[in-house]
Design an enzyme around this catalytic site. Sequence first.
Site, PDB file in Angstrom:
ATOM      1  N   GLY B 227      36.932   3.998 -21.787  1.00  0.00           N
ATOM      2  CA  GLY B 227      35.817   4.853 -22.148  1.00  0.00           C
ATOM      3  C   GLY B 227      34.703   4.738 -21.130  1.00  0.00           C
ATOM      4  O   GLY B 227      34.948   4.466 -19.945  1.00  0.00           O
ATOM      5  N   SER B 228      33.473   4.911 -21.599  1.00  0.00           N
ATOM      6  CA  SER B 228      32.346   4.967 -20.657  1.00  0.00           C
ATOM      7  C   SER B 228      31.911   3.560 -20.262  1.00  0.00           C
ATOM      8  O   SER B 228      32.008   2.617 -21.046  1.00  0.00           O
ATOM      9  CB  SER B 228      31.176   5.713 -21.291  1.00  0.00           C
ATOM     10  OG  SER B 228      30.534   4.877 -22.237  1.00  0.00           O
ATOM     11  N   GLU B 247      38.726  -0.176 -19.115  1.00  0.00           N
ATOM     12  CA  GLU B 247      39.045   0.889 -18.163  1.00  0.00           C
ATOM     13  C   GLU B 247      37.936   1.916 -18.271  1.00  0.00           C
ATOM     14  O   GLU B 247      37.911   2.713 -19.201  1.00  0.00           O
ATOM     15  CB  GLU B 247      40.411   1.510 -18.501  1.00  0.00           C
ATOM     16  CG  GLU B 247      41.576   0.566 -18.355  1.00  0.00           C
ATOM     17  CD  GLU B 247      41.739   0.047 -16.937  1.00  0.00           C
ATOM     18  OE1 GLU B 247      41.275   0.716 -15.997  1.00  0.00           O
ATOM     19  OE2 GLU B 247      42.328  -1.037 -16.778  1.00  0.00           O
ATOM     20  N   LEU B 248      37.021   1.895 -17.308  1.00  0.00           N
ATOM     21  CA  LEU B 248      35.833   2.733 -17.408  1.00  0.00           C
ATOM     22  C   LEU B 248      35.924   3.851 -16.376  1.00  0.00           C
ATOM     23  O   LEU B 248      36.993   4.145 -15.851  1.00  0.00           O
ATOM     24  CB  LEU B 248      34.599   1.852 -17.224  1.00  0.00           C
ATOM     25  CG  LEU B 248      34.635   0.566 -18.080  1.00  0.00           C
ATOM     26  CD1 LEU B 248      33.476  -0.343 -17.754  1.00  0.00           C
ATOM     27  CD2 LEU B 248      34.675   0.899 -19.562  1.00  0.00           C
ATOM     28  N   CYS B 281      38.702  10.024 -15.819  1.00  0.00           N
ATOM     29  CA  CYS B 281      38.057   8.819 -15.281  1.00  0.00           C
ATOM     30  C   CYS B 281      38.061   8.842 -13.757  1.00  0.00           C
ATOM     31  O   CYS B 281      37.125   8.390 -13.117  1.00  0.00           O
ATOM     32  CB  CYS B 281      38.781   7.556 -15.746  1.00  0.00           C
ATOM     33  SG  CYS B 281      38.978   7.457 -17.511  1.00  0.00           S
ATOM     34  N   GLU B 375      28.427   9.265 -13.279  1.00  0.00           N
ATOM     35  CA  GLU B 375      29.702   9.856 -13.686  1.00  0.00           C
ATOM     36  C   GLU B 375      29.427  11.165 -14.425  1.00  0.00           C
ATOM     37  O   GLU B 375      28.855  11.155 -15.523  1.00  0.00           O
ATOM     38  CB  GLU B 375      30.454   8.891 -14.609  1.00  0.00           C
ATOM     39  CG  GLU B 375      31.789   9.452 -15.031  1.00  0.00           C
ATOM     40  CD  GLU B 375      32.609   8.460 -15.848  1.00  0.00           C
ATOM     41  OE1 GLU B 375      32.024   7.657 -16.589  1.00  0.00           O
ATOM     42  OE2 GLU B 375      33.836   8.481 -15.708  1.00  0.00           O
TER      43      GLU B 375
END
Lengths: 472, 472, 472, 472
Positions: B227-228, B247-248, B281, B375
């Site tokens: 996610g973020s 996992e960003l 991502c 992002e």
Amino acid sequence: MDEYLIYVGGSFIRTENRLDVSCSFDNSVFAYTYLAGKEDVEHSILMAQKASEELKKMPSYRLEQVLNEIAQTLKADRRRLAEVLALEACKPIVYALSEIDRAIQAFRVAAQEALRPPNEYMTLDWTLAGENKEAWIKYFPIGLISGVSPFNFPMNLAAHKIAPAIAARCPIVLKPASSTPLSTLELAKILDQTDLPKGAVSILPSSREVGNLLVTDERFKMLSFTGSPEVGWRMKNDAGKKKVVLELGGNAAAIITPSAKIKDALKKCLIGAFSNAGQVCIHTQRIYVHQTIFNEFINAFVAETKKLKIGHPLEAETDISAVIDEKNAIRVEKWILEAQKQGARILCGGKRHGNILEPTVLTGTNNTMKVNGQEVFGPTVVIEAYQTFNDAIYMVNDTSYGLQAGVFTNHLDEINKAFEMLECGGVMINETPSYRVDHMPYGGIKDSGHGREGIKYAIYDMLEPKILVKPK
Amino acid sequence: MDEYLIYVGGSFIRTENRLDVSCSFDNSVFAYTYLAGKEDVEHSILMAQKASEELKKMPSYRLEQVLNEIAQTLKADRRRLAEVLALEACKPIVYALSEIDRAIQAFRVAAQEALRPPNEYMTLDWTLAGENKEAWIKYFPIGLISGVSPFNFPMNLAAHKIAPAIAARCPIVLKPASSTPLSTLELAKILDQTDLPKGAVSILPSSREVGNLLVTDERFKMLSFTGSPEVGWRMKNDAGKKKVVLELGGNAAAIITPSAKIKDALKKCLIGAFSNAGQVCIHTQRIYVHQTIFNEFINAFVAETKKLKIGHPLEAETDISAVIDEKNAIRVEKWILEAQKQGARILCGGKRHGNILEPTVLTGTNNTMKVNGQEVFGPTVVIEAYQTFNDAIYMVNDTSYGLQAGVFTNHLDEINKAFEMLECGGVMINETPSYRVDHMPYGGIKDSGHGREGIKYAIYDMLEPKILVKPK
Amino acid sequence: MDEYLIYVGGSFIRTENRLDVSCSFDNSVFAYTYLAGKEDVEHSILMAQKASEELKKMPSYRLEQVLNEIAQTLKADRRRLAEVLALEACKPIVYALSEIDRAIQAFRVAAQEALRPPNEYMTLDWTLAGENKEAWIKYFPIGLISGVSPFNFPMNLAAHKIAPAIAARCPIVLKPASSTPLSTLELAKILDQTDLPKGAVSILPSSREVGNLLVTDERFKMLSFTGSPEVGWRMKNDAGKKKVVLELGGNAAAIITPSAKIKDALKKCLIGAFSNAGQVCIHTQRIYVHQTIFNEFINAFVAETKKLKIGHPLEAETDISAVIDEKNAIRVEKWILEAQKQGARILCGGKRHGNILEPTVLTGTNNTMKVNGQEVFGPTVVIEAYQTFNDAIYMVNDTSYGLQAGVFTNHLDEINKAFEMLECGGVMINETPSYRVDHMPYGGIKDSGHGREGIKYAIYDMLEPKILVKPK
Amino acid sequence: MDEYLIYVGGSFIRTENRLDVSCSFDNSVFAYTYLAGKEDVEHSILMAQKASEELKKMPSYRLEQVLNEIAQTLKADRRRLAEVLALEACKPIVYALSEIDRAIQAFRVAAQEALRPPNEYMTLDWTLAGENKEAWIKYFPIGLISGVSPFNFPMNLAAHKIAPAIAARCPIVLKPASSTPLSTLELAKILDQTDLPKGAVSILPSSREVGNLLVTDERFKMLSFTGSPEVGWRMKNDAGKKKVVLELGGNAAAIITPSAKIKDALKKCLIGAFSNAGQVCIHTQRIYVHQTIFNEFINAFVAETKKLKIGHPLEAETDISAVIDEKNAIRVEKWILEAQKQGARILCGGKRHGNILEPTVLTGTNNTMKVNGQEVFGPTVVIEAYQTFNDAIYMVNDTSYGLQAGVFTNHLDEINKAFEMLECGGVMINETPSYRVDHMPYGGIKDSGHGREGIKYAIYDMLEPKILVKPK
């Protein structure tokens, strides 16, 4: 004149057959040793069998210690050992020193690899039959090793058999080349001072007939041979049940593309072509240069070749000295002249002075000429132009050999193509085919060999896996 | 309208809190499910603990079978599942189909890796203390896993947590994104039909408050979050004793050098920039083009961008559809306009139509503008020129993120430099940073993540080594 | 009567030499095929060379697909294939079915291993010469493979050569045993329906003279032979430059210690001794039982042996059927009687009825008797008592063979000793030496073989490493 | 009295805060050093960042050289260093010498592992998306490391952080325990003489407040802590984005079964229980003995315990000396007396003399007593009887800790059960839980830790993988 005893089953002995050792530069005999007889082989085998039981029981850390001690002693005696090597192999001292350094590294790497066998812990329950079971795969010494090593790197190529054998806990009986037995006998003296069980290593200079026992005796479980393709492949047929690893030669080639750094390529090719008078398995015997830079390259190459200093191996400035013996000097000369007759041009060199051949650059050759298509093992190089990269690859491959190749390029697509298509054991980017570091896997395909050396890989070949299946 | 029950400890249930699921393209609610409460988390944990004991006893081949069955069922129902996914995520159907295929592959790879834990068989006799001993290192399941998966790849990124967990014999409780819970609930139905013990997997759409139990409850031994960055790093602080894999996202960049095949690069960058409306991502958010080809590239890129077809996710020709919700649509629009105010030029797009943003190309940006330095998670890309390759690398690195990067080049020296110097988890040669295949190690450094996914790597993180030291 | 065409370079053909195939139980001919001639070998080689180029280009996922397809088709046709196998090999149907299952597994495992070559990424800067360099080691197909497979497991042992060859992208020309060519020809039909290039696999029943081309032709780069030690070792001498892997036989033994679960041991030994009428490379031919439990064990063993049902291979209750042909039946009978004359006692069985031998238990033997010291390949077992565990190990080792051994014990010190001292390729704890699952490394030492099979290990042997050295 | 400067960013400096170092045996101050301030941490970080760039460029062989040099210098100065260590840690000299030896081995192993990063060469073409591509995975230094090491093995546990950090090319800032800063400062002097860039290692004795910067500063990418569970887990929560490895303690247990060699077990348990006065993470704090041998074992154990010689750490015959400080001496005394009150029996010892505690054997305890259920870190052991092996396992597991366990048995079924069911990081067969060799993976689960040390494993944690995807 120095006398060297041979090393038979843990004892240094004399035999009835004296073997003189000379420096090919001036044919001066400077030392002598002895030829082993059949009974010496037999004694070495019996002692090796005893040593085998002791080696099996040695903990890994003692193997590591022994191997590191050997490396340290080599280092401490580096200069003297290099001089012995330089004389017997007629190898310029600077290269002889570098060979000792490589042998040191061979023993150091073996010390580390002795701790790291490729044991596996495997799940078995991939089907119902494996349910509630698992397995361990442990690598045990294969047994007695026989080794035959060549004259061109008498210390390092013996080290590449002896160091792995010790790391694998396998006794080894080694026959050095008759022209260069001294370096290995020096090594024998060092080995004898360690904790290794007597018989773990024997060094037997011998006639081909006696040496043949190393090939045929079934008590040896593996034969490791470095030498000529002709001899090697015959051995494979005679080897019976034993495993055979062959490190043979070839006619290795380099490709110089327009994206290469030409000066760097030239400098490296010069060494690849003429170091040890071309008596190197991965001698840079052929150079294929893109047509757009061909003239520039070949002119500069010839100019640099002419600057090479011919001399006595012990002189510090010597770049190139005599080849190993007169027979070979004459043979190489003949091959050059034969090529000339068949249409090749000699751009420099080409002359023989006793056992010394001038460093020779040829062009206009093709693979039907021996200087191009056969293994020369002398200070010659052929340089030819190519049009497309595919052409270059075709020419490199158009031979029965396949040891290593070099490609000077900065382009990924060429690197990929070279890696996929060059038929050989190793592709060197921005290096000549003569490049080798001692821990990398090394060996050829096609007629150039069978299996790989390079400490870890040599050790693995000397080990036999055994699986333990157990309930879990 | 379809009702989806949530999957709690092996049972499909309703709760008192209904959760409507809509397609962002037209805000039409097309299905509904339920939000889990704290008691559902508790029940999932208790059932997971029971399942844990059963999973431990399952032989590897049954894990393999279960995982392959899931893959086969996904394949058999591929079209329908893709449509559910397309609607909930507002993802063009062609990309939704491709996501289902990737999820299939995730389960297939996990099936194979379930047979291959990284167990080791180690020698211990490196010193006297290890004499006559050896060791086995076996990997055991770490225990209960909690997973939190995002809206942008609701099926595949859940598969990347569930498939490894099954392969590692770890029960998992997963919270899907509230906007896209349906794909994982479809997956739940498939999982429920297999031999997996009840409770091995729970799928709990939930509020952030309830979901937070997945972060804080100490019975979970590992949290796997995708996610973020903001949410992820906060979770790490709240995670207590458990292992955390994050996992960003980031602002991934591509470099286009003069040796690249421009057409190929452009085509790939177009997809990297706008697929899934940039909600990826590894969205290709920045493109650095060598100044000599900058104009050519940017003109062609804008021309191609204008051809992209905006439409409903279920229409076959749609290239780009709405972003996930109005809040995000407004945010992205604001970022674009803010950049414009700060001096950036909008070369195409830039307009919002409800939840739909036109694919937008900007130039003249710098890393203080959000469209460049933050992002975006929207269909924007900035394209800038660079002078030297070192400059390009500097610009790619000059951010707090580091997920992946792409470099279009044929030159080895640039490839080497990119590999050594680009600060990120992966460098793609002649691909955009958006490139991923499911078995490769995937994850970021700097603010972009903590640890790696990619089936085998995810499995290894879910295993705990235990060493057995024994006499030999 | 069924006709089977032979599979030559991708085409099914007839030749002028018909080969009848009979069931040894009643000598009834039930099918026929053809013997390949030298020209068929030649054609197979030429087609294999073409296929080689195509195989090299196939991406890994297509190899995986092809191998999985083969597994699925075998599974779908399992019953019929087992019946063909049962008849040609005279193997009880329950074992034939199990053999088909193992062949399925062989192809499934090969599908997975096709994705996982043992490529390496190696640091080179261990000395100054390697500074700023690194290396990749990639495994390429070795080239054409020749295979020779035996009659006792006509489907699975062919699968153990063909599946790895496909996974390694190596074309293979296989000669099945002349008595059992049908299973492999059935396999050929399945292979022919896949995407494999024509010529990737050829199946050539043939005379020994024609088959010898598979040994001697230098275009084959590797010979994989499973069969008798005598034939295998001769082949090694004739094989020229090619690599040789030999899976031969032996006189495998089990040790039953007092800590064993006797009933379990007895049950497993019964199967190990008599399944496939003892025609198994790892046939449990010798059983050494601790003297304190010897009488109990041998009495129970004889009692169970007498219950074994002799019958037609297609009958579901059959435990044991005829041996492969009359010649062998007579030979085994002779060995039994010879042992009796030399002092052995026959505790049950010992009689021959046509091609059928009764399951035979002997005691009072020693290793100079053929039933003990030679490979019987028939339904006999010798059971002897031992005093100390060391004695048992000595007796197991006191032979020229060394394939596998089984040890029934719960004691770690005995397990350790067995693993260290038993001279063979595998030690099975609480299993007979006849234990094998298809992915484990399998093969013998001493006269029992050269190299290992077991899908992954077979694939590795069919690959040749190539190193790329590059600047970094 | 010796003065030790602290090692800040490559310089040895004084600060305003003097730190006296005393020997706990008699509270005599024998040396002093200084406490680092926040500005020293800052300077160390800045220098570490510079060093980081230089370390990245160092070829592997120079790392190997540096690490081997450190090992050699430690060896050359072994006796003197052991005496410093013995005094500051109040550790009997024989154990201090052994600790120096282990630190030497830590550096030697790191030297070898520096050459062997776990780089991978991966096929990517497992699906269409990976066609014509392949990948390399290279491990890069993770960045700055912070380390916090404990008082009980001040040299070796610092070596286990510093040696891997150097091998991984990561600068490290280490805070030694305030009671035992001298060994690491001696190490600093040795490090300073090598070719390592200044700032590669800093050694900062400091207050907890200043030391906390090592936990919280985001410029550190990894924290490696060895110490108490309480402190460790709190650090994990405060560590921000950095990776955290925790080596904590526990209440490790041994199981003695009837098949064990009792004398051997007793001898090892005695050392496990009382070496370093029990101040060992893997202190053998609990012993479970089968009821049939319980009396025999416990009587002999008490008898042997009474023979242990209490004394000054520098006396050669001393088995046991004072604990680290008065606070801990009083605490351990209290725990013993509390247990006694709760029903435990003290079989020997139990008294405190200043900072010295007599070696104490208790029985009749349970896991609600601190001497059984908490980490004592003092010279106590509880010995209890068990009925079934399952009971023993249950008791060993019935705690919040899980570091290592020891099982004395010769039975495979017990070994299997122990390996599967004991909840901890390592199971030692025929050794106590206190067994450790320096290259094995070491660490706990449950409350005993997070991650593994053991040179190779520590190095891997200090590396970050980066994948290069390229066309092939």
